[in-house]
Design a protein around this motif. Structure first.
Motif: not given
Length: 1507
Positions: A918-944
């Motif tokens: 985020c720079r002056a006068f409301g400007r912003y510049t892209l630094v980088g991006s990344h895509t996580v193609s699968s959300l399966r490993k972040f889904i909460y699963r009960p401990p049992d």
């Protein structure tokens, strides 16, 4: 040339030459220079005495094709020896070797140097020859005969301005082309004579090349050129691949080709002063038009280099050293013309649809033209194909008036949308038909079609299987359903036995034998493979099946096809715009289904493209036109079936002269049957799209094309994974033909993805294709076909993949009674559930921790970064980091956002992470991006359900690997090992230990045995078979506690990691290769739930371009600009009761309870350097005070004797490994009590020992010599001994002469002093690597003693009799007597008690020889320390002090003198018996001859005188 020469190496690449420097007076020069970098054939020449006044003498040369280099691993040959030979002297053999590196690299790429091998291995010339796999080291000379007969179909060449002027002035009309043929092979060129002013030149000449066989250049380039006084121009080019016309198997054959016609393609045949597509005539790119065809043949002859006249048969000419011999081949031409019977072929085509015509073409009338060969009528111009007299047997009378129609009538296009036109063909479909005459070589194309269809069936057999051999469940097909053709492997052998009678041609027979032998071989392998395919073995069996597929595709490419390809051109205002090329074999008709072309008598979808260079890059991504075309090619006498594959329900419209002829082809088709459909496109989601905007995101929308209609989805702003969840309905879709034909083979749907821009035209992002599921009016809208399941469709941007589309398409027939009221007809299932409406209400909780290693963007530093996270159109923004330099961590750690996700996890949208400044006068510049193609490993699963330990799930979260058994999680304050933290070094197993209370290296992985291992060790049985001391032997195996220092634990941990995970990279991750390695902190998660620790801070590599975390895209992930640390948890709301009811639960933090502070802290960083480039113990540790995380970059530089290297704490753009560095880093907070002093990791000091070996006796040694006088077997025995690594210090006993029984007596002492590391069980030796080395190099080698028994010879080399090699740390106890000594002492070591000289100190006994020869050695080994040896000295051999007695050896030197009768008997009766007999017989013969000569005169006188 001799040994004293001045060599220089010349590297010739195309037209460029580079020379190395000259090395004087040597035949083993060393250059170390870099040659040219061009993409052309390579020719290495070694020249003697080259200077300005003379060109030098060629010593030898080596030739190779660049394609051969490119197919090697890493696209290179590294430190290989090229064999030099002289093509002018075929009988001389090799001329030497040239060591070189050859690499093919792209512009701007670096050469990846392999790991430096042992120099001794590289000096093994025979084992490191510069040859591809499968090429023998000894190659033979061969002659390649290229026979050039004639050419036809040459275009008019506008290369002679004077000829045009002459034609205009005096009216002389001559053919404006002067053709000749040029052949290039293995850096050599040859050409035929020039045929003046001829469109059908006749040469009957041959060109001869001499080259090693098998050649390293796999292609022969054949080119027809037009001779001109200014510049010769290429007319057409053809390449012959030697691999396709030869077979190297047991029943193989040399390269054999033709005589056969080869078709040449290139630019269009129009007359233009400047041909913009001239590079196509040179063979660069796909030809867009037929240029000519050439009749040629090729044969190869292996030469006999023992023939002294071999060099005279083929004189080689300088400078190209090509022998070109012209011989009259008139007889062969007449033979071939008789062999190649001319047949009349008929080509028919119908244009059923022409849509997606690029609006850039304009609204001028458009027509289409079809050509085959040089038959085109008025537009192409030029000579026509000769028509032989009445070649059609059945239709001769009717065909007399049949004139070819090669183009459709021009038609004005209509607007489809803002990008495309379409032609309103509707019920009237234009047709074309062309008559042509070609040699009937259909059998070759039939065989190719058979192979193609087997390969296609094989592809369908595994279509739907993913990379691991499972069915694609997203496409609703399981593993069993994904095998629609279980017999596809067996089909490799199921080929029709029908064979037409064809003339006997050598090349045709060779080609057939190649296919048949390869097919039989694959059929046998496939039959065996199919019986082994199980569900759990599917993945490993896919690789050989893919090899079958490649082999089938290779065999299907017929090099000797005679019928040219078909070209379809779209023309506007008589200007050629775009084209499509259809191989003739794909539309060739046959009465046998397996032989028929895959597109013959079928409606084929064709996409037209721009010709030449205009078809590459972004301009080539746009479709110029989409056509539905019907093609049929076959013999004219078979054309009664040419309309059999068209959709039914049409009437034929013919020209007036063909109205009453049934087989006369129509000029158009008028369809009377029409079906009305409704298309529904369920556009759900796209993922991993191309970033079209400078912000790193896109504003994507999808445009769906079907027939002549198109519709667009809504535009979703700033996303790479849009979720439209939108239904597009296409009403009043009219299709012509029978209803059942539409159900089985509906038209394809084209989906294009665009990026919407505020100003200007939308940017093209990719394209994919789909076929709808068809429902007829008499079918019910019910499962399993309806509603259709969502499927993934791969999006392509040119030839590169550009994401995936998740959608479903259905085509519903409108009932006949409701077509008039189409506007109000909805049909069944029109209110198909929208996927978003049934999605569970879900929270995504984001843990923001910090940013690391931000690089400059547009030369400006990143100062106020922010992270934006988006999923399914919803998202959240992190807190703004006010000053990145002062504190790169976020002030607000946890944020959440709501997102609707389907129940099926495979349909979850990807997660996009974007970092902006985020720079002056409301400007912003892209630094980088990344895509996580699968959300399966972040889904909460009960401990049992998933009882994972926190550390194990952390590894799963980072790397996506499976849960494995690990140790307990570390206590608070313990830093995780680097291999757990770094995403590229993380593995499926990780080790961590609680810290030692004493000041020590706290987190070094140690070898801690489990209780089961300890119990097993206690219950281990004592060793058997060794006598009474078995128990003592087992006790000696217990480790000595005095030896367990820090290094003992270090090596034990390495061994444990090897045993636990031998195939993983855990062991490798101990030592970071000298390129970036990340060291970062991980926040400790509180005790808020058993599985809450699963979501710890994870590093996400963010790049300047959009990347994903998919396998196979590691290269883009490594080029990192920054590391974004954070974690995420996806769970349904409301939260489970076991979470919300826990004490101290804060709803603001959701699943992340008890998060520690991420404020900067002052730390003491202690760095231990363990190993550098293989050298243990650098004896250094460093203490550094730093503020973490601002000073989180740890840089280690290394300066050695041979070079420098370094490693940093983050990935760099182009890491270049310079060695290996093993290190350990401790971090201690400064606000805690000061840690103890650094651990002493200085290298161990070896201890000096002295090994005394006494060789007492030998027994049963093999007797090698025969006594000259007595003939008895004997040996002159002596024993040689040394320690490994001290071969230069070998010691020999004296010689026991004339041993008759194999017994030797020595009483001889060896003394070997050495340095030994007890803990590592290695001898330490320091010596210089070479005479030029400045310092000594330390080597650690096993402690091994070698004793060899030899037979001494006076005038020849000594004979080896036996060997005993022993590991001083583990060897069997010797036998007390010679009779008790046997080979079982070394073959059954596992059953015998083993001893160590370092524990036993002294041992004596008999040991057998380890070689295949017999023999036993009695020896005594005595080990003393240097102090003990100094107190009790002993002399070498039998010298003082402590001398040994002289052995009592029998005196056998004059045994022949003591027993003369025996010696005489041996000499007379055995050794010289036959010699004596021969001498006696010779003496008797001489005496008889002498007596005859003596008495003969007197006897004759008596006879003459009558006495």
């Amino acid at each position: 040339v001799g040994l004293n020469m001045d060599p220089v190496v010349c590297v010739e690449v195309g037209e460029e030459k580079k020379y190395t420097s000259m090395k004087e007076s040597t035949n083993c020069p060393y250059y170390n220079e870099v040659g040219p970098r061009f993409f052309s054939p390579l020719d290495f020449q070694v020249i003697h005495s080259k200077n300005l006044l003379r060109s030098g003498t060629l010593v030898g040369s080596f030739k190779m094709d660049v394609g051969t280099v490119y197919t090697q691993p890493g696209h290179q040959f590294y430190h290989k020896w090229a064999i030099l030979s002289d093509p002018e002297d075929l009988t001389a053999g090799l001329k030497g070797y040239l060591k070189c590196d050859i690499a093919v690299v792209g512009k701007g790429d670096n050469i990846k140097t392999p790991h430096k091998a042992n120099e001794t291995d590289e000096d093994d010339i025979e084992g490191n020859l510069l040859l591809p796999d499968g090429v023998p080291a000894e190659r033979q000379w061969a002659r390649f005969y290229i026979k050039i007969y004639r050419a036809e179909g040459l275009p008019r060449m506008n290369t002679s301005i004077m000829a045009n002027v002459k034609k205009a002035l005096i009216g002389e009309n001559k053919d404006l082309v002067d053709p000749y043929v040029q052949v290039a092979f293995a850096g050599q060129k040859g050409k035929t004579s020039i045929q003046k002013s001829s469109y059908e030149p006749l040469w009957n000449e041959q060109i001869i090349f001499t080259e090693m066989f098998p050649p390293l250049c796999k292609r022969i380039k054949i080119q027809i050129r037009d001779s001109d006084k200014v510049n010769d121009v290429a007319i057409g080019t053809h390449f012959i691949d030697l691999r396709k016309i030869s077979n190297e198997g047991d029943k193989g054959f040399l390269p054999t080709f033709g005589p056969a016609w080869v078709n040449m393609y290139g630019s269009t045949r129009n007359y233009t002063l400047m041909d913009e597509h001239q590079e196509l005539n040179e063979g660069l790119g796909e030809g867009v038009s037929f240029r000519a065809r050439l009749l040629l043949g090729l044969a190869v002859e292996i030469l006999d280099t023992t023939n002294p006249e071999i060099n005279i048969l083929c004189p080689l000419k300088a400078p190209s050293r090509v022998g070109t011999k012209k011989r009259s081949l008139q007889g062969l031409v007449f033979w071939f013309l008789e062999f190649g019977k001319m047949e009349e072929f008929f080509l028919f085509g119908a244009f059923l649809e022409a849509t997606m015509i690029d609006r850039k073409i304009g609204d001028k009338p458009i027509n289409f033209e079809v050509t085959i060969g040089w038959l085109v009528g008025f537009i192409w111009g030029g000579n026509q194909n000769p028509k032989p007299g009445n070649s059609s047997e059945d239709e001769g009378g009717e065909d007399g008036e049949l004139v070819s129609v090669s183009s459709s009538q021009p038609m004005k296009p209509l607007v489809t949308d803002r990008n495309y036109f379409h032609l309103p063909y509707l019920e009237k479909k234009p047709c074309i038909y062309i008559r042509s005459w070609w040699q009937d070589q259909r059998r070759r194309l039939y065989n190719a079609n058979i192979m193609d269809k087997i390969a296609d069936k094989l592809v369908r057999g595994w279509a739907g299987l993913d990379g691991e051999g499972r069915g694609d469940t997203a496409g609703t097909r399981g593993w069993h359903e994904a095998r629609p053709h279980p017999g596809s492997l067996i089909s490799l052998g199921a080929v029709p036995e029908r064979r037409e009678k064809i003339p006997s041609e050598k090349s045709c027979n060779s080609s057939s034998s190649l296919r048949l032998s390869s097919q039989e071989n694959m059929a046998q392998q496939a039959t065996a493979l199919r019986s082994q395919v199980k569900r759990n073995t599917m993945k490993e069996k896919l690789k050989p099946v893919q090899n079958f597929l490649q082999k089938l595709r290779f065999l299907a490419d017929e090099p000797q096809h005679t019928i040219p390809d078909v070209f379809i051109w779209m023309m506007s205002n008589n200007k050629r715009i775009a084209y499509a090329r259809v191989p003739s074999k794909d539309i060739l008709y046959s009465i046998v289904d397996e032989e028929m072309g895959k597109d013959c008598a079928k409606v084929k979808t064709v996409f037209l493209k721009l010709p030449g260079k205009r078809g590459f890059g972004p301009a080539g991504w746009t479709v110029q036109a989409k056509m539905e075309i019907y093609l049929w090619l076959g013999l004219n006498k078979q054309r009664k079936d040419f309309l059999s594959g068209l959709p039914c329900g049409f009437e034929e419209k013919k020209v007036p002269r063909g109205q009453n002829l049934p087989s006369f082809p129509p000029i158009s088709l008028l369809y009377t049957k029409k079906q009305v459909f409704q298309l529904r496109a369920h556009m759900y989601q796209a993922r991993s799209l191309f970033a079209a905007d400078s912000s790193g995101l896109s504003d994507p929308f999808a445009r769906v094309f079907f027939i002549s209609q198109s519709q667009c989805t809504e535009v979703l702003n700033e996303t790479l994974c849009p979720t439209w969840d939108q239904l597009l309905v296409f009403d009043n879709v009219e299709l012509y033909g029978e209803a059942h034909e539409m159900r089985d083979d509906p038209p394809i749907i084209v989906i294009e993805i665009y990026d919407q821009d505020t100003v200007g035209k939308a940017d093209f992002m990719g394209r994919t294709f789909a076929k709808p599921v068809v429902k007829m009016s008499d079918e019910q809208y019910c499962p399993p076909r309806f509603p259709p399941q969502l499927e993934y469709y791969q999006i392509y941007r040119g030839n590169a993949t550009a994401g995936d589309l998740l959608a479903a398409f259905e085509l519903l027939q409108v009932p006949a009674g409701q077509r008039d009221g189409m506007e109000g007809w909805k049909g069944e299932g029109i209110n198909l559930w929208r996927i978003g409406n049934n999605c569970p209400f879900t929270w995504s909780l984001i843990l923001f921790w910090g940013l690391r290693d931000l690089k400059r963007v547009n030369l400006a530093q990143v100062d106020r970064p922010r992270v934006d996270i988006e999923c399914a159109g919803k998202g959240v923004q992190s807190a703004l980091i006010q000053n990145y330099k002062k504190n790169p961590n976020f002030s607000t750690l946890v944020k959440w956002f709501e997102v609707d996700l389907p129940e099926n996890e495979l349909l979850h949208p990807p997660l996009n992470i974007r970092v902006v400044d985020c720079r002056a006068f409301g400007r912003y510049t892209l630094v980088g991006s990344h895509t996580v193609s699968s959300l399966r490993k972040f889904i909460y699963r009960p401990p049992d359900r998933k009882p994972w330990s926190p550390l194990a799930v952390l590894c799963l979260s980072v790397c996506g690997c499976k849960r494995e058994k690990v140790h307990e999680a570390p206590e608070p304050g313990v830093v995780f090992p680097p291999q757990v933290l770094h995403p590229h070094l993380c593995t499926s197993r990780n080790y961590s230990l609680s810290p030692d209370p004493s000041p020590s290296l706290p987190v070094l992985p140690l070898s801690l045995q489990t209780e089961e291992e300890k119990e097993k060790k206690k219950k281990k049985k004592k060793g058997g078979g060794g006598g009474g001391g078995g128990g003592e032997e087992v006790e000696e195996e217990e480790p000595d506690e005095s030896m367990l220092d820090w290094w003992s634990k270090y090596f034990a941990s390495i061994e444990t990691m090897k045993e636990v995970s031998p195939n993983s990279s855990s062991f490798q991750s101990l030592g970071a290769v000298l390129h970036p390695m990340t060291v970062m902190e991980i926040p400790k998660i509180g005790q808020g739930g058993k599985a809450l620790g699963a979501h710890r801070a994870q590093p996400f590599p963010v790049t300047a371009k959009a990347t994903t975390d998919r396998p196979g895209q590691e290269d883009s992930v490594k080029l990192c600009f920054l590391f974004h640390q954070g974690s995420m948890c996806v769970y349904k709301v409301p939260l489970p009761d076991d979470v919300t009811k826990e004490a101290g639960y804060d709803p603001t933090f959701g699943m992340f309870q008890g998060i520690p502070s991420n404020d900067p802290i002052n730390v003491l960083v202690r760095v231990y350097i363990v190993r550098v480039s293989g050298d243990l113990g650098c004896d250094r540790s460093f203490d550094i005070e730093a503020t973490f995380p601002m000073e989180s970059m740890l840089t280690v530089g290394y300066t050695g004797g041979e070079g420098t290297g370094g490693t940093r704490g983050a990935d760099s753009a182009s890491p270049t490994p310079q060695g290996r560095l093993e290190m350990w880093v401790d971090m201690f907070p400064m606000d805690m009590p000061a840690p103890g002093p650094a651990i002493d990791i200085s290298p161990r000091k070896p201890k000096k020992y002295e090994l005394r070996v006494i060789v007492w006796n030998t027994d049963e040694v093999i007797l090698e010599d025969d006594d000259y006088f007595t003939g008895e077997k004997s040996s002159d025995i002596f024993v040689r001994g040394w320690l490994k690594g001290q071969q230069e210090d070998k010691q020999d006993t004296d010689v026991h002469y004339h041993s008759l029984t194999g017994e030797g007596n020595f009483n001889w002492r060896y003394i070997f002093p050495f340095d030994y590391l007890m803990a590592e069980e290695r001898i330490v030796i320091s010596k210089k690597e070479s005479m030029f080395s400045w310092d000594e190099t330390e080597y650690k080698i096993p402690a091994r003693l070698t004793l060899q028994v030899w037979d001494a010879d006076h005038f020849s080399a000594d004979d080896f009799l036996g060997r005993w090699r022993v590991d001083l740390n583990c060897f069997p106890r010797g036998a007390k007597m010679s009779k008790q000594c046997s080979l079982e002492m070394v073959t059954n070591e596992a059953e015998l008690p083993m001893i160590s000289i370092f524990k036993q100190k002294r041992v004596k006994g008999w040991w057998p020889s380890l070689s295949s020869l017999q023999g036993k050695v009695e020896a005594e080994l005595h080990l003393l320390t240097a102090e003990e040896a100094e107190k009790s000295p002993a002399g070498l051999a039998r010298n003082e002090p402590d001398p040994l007695e002289k052995p009592n050896r029998p005196d056998t030197s004059f045994i022949w003198f003591l027993n003369p009768l025996k010696s005489i008997k041996y000499l007379i009766c055995t050794r010289y018996k036959w010699l004596i007999i021969k001498i006696v017989l010779a003496l008797l013969l001489i005496i008889m001859v002498a007596l005859f000569l003596y008495s003969m005169p007197g006897y004759m006188v008596k006879k003459l005188l009558g006495a």
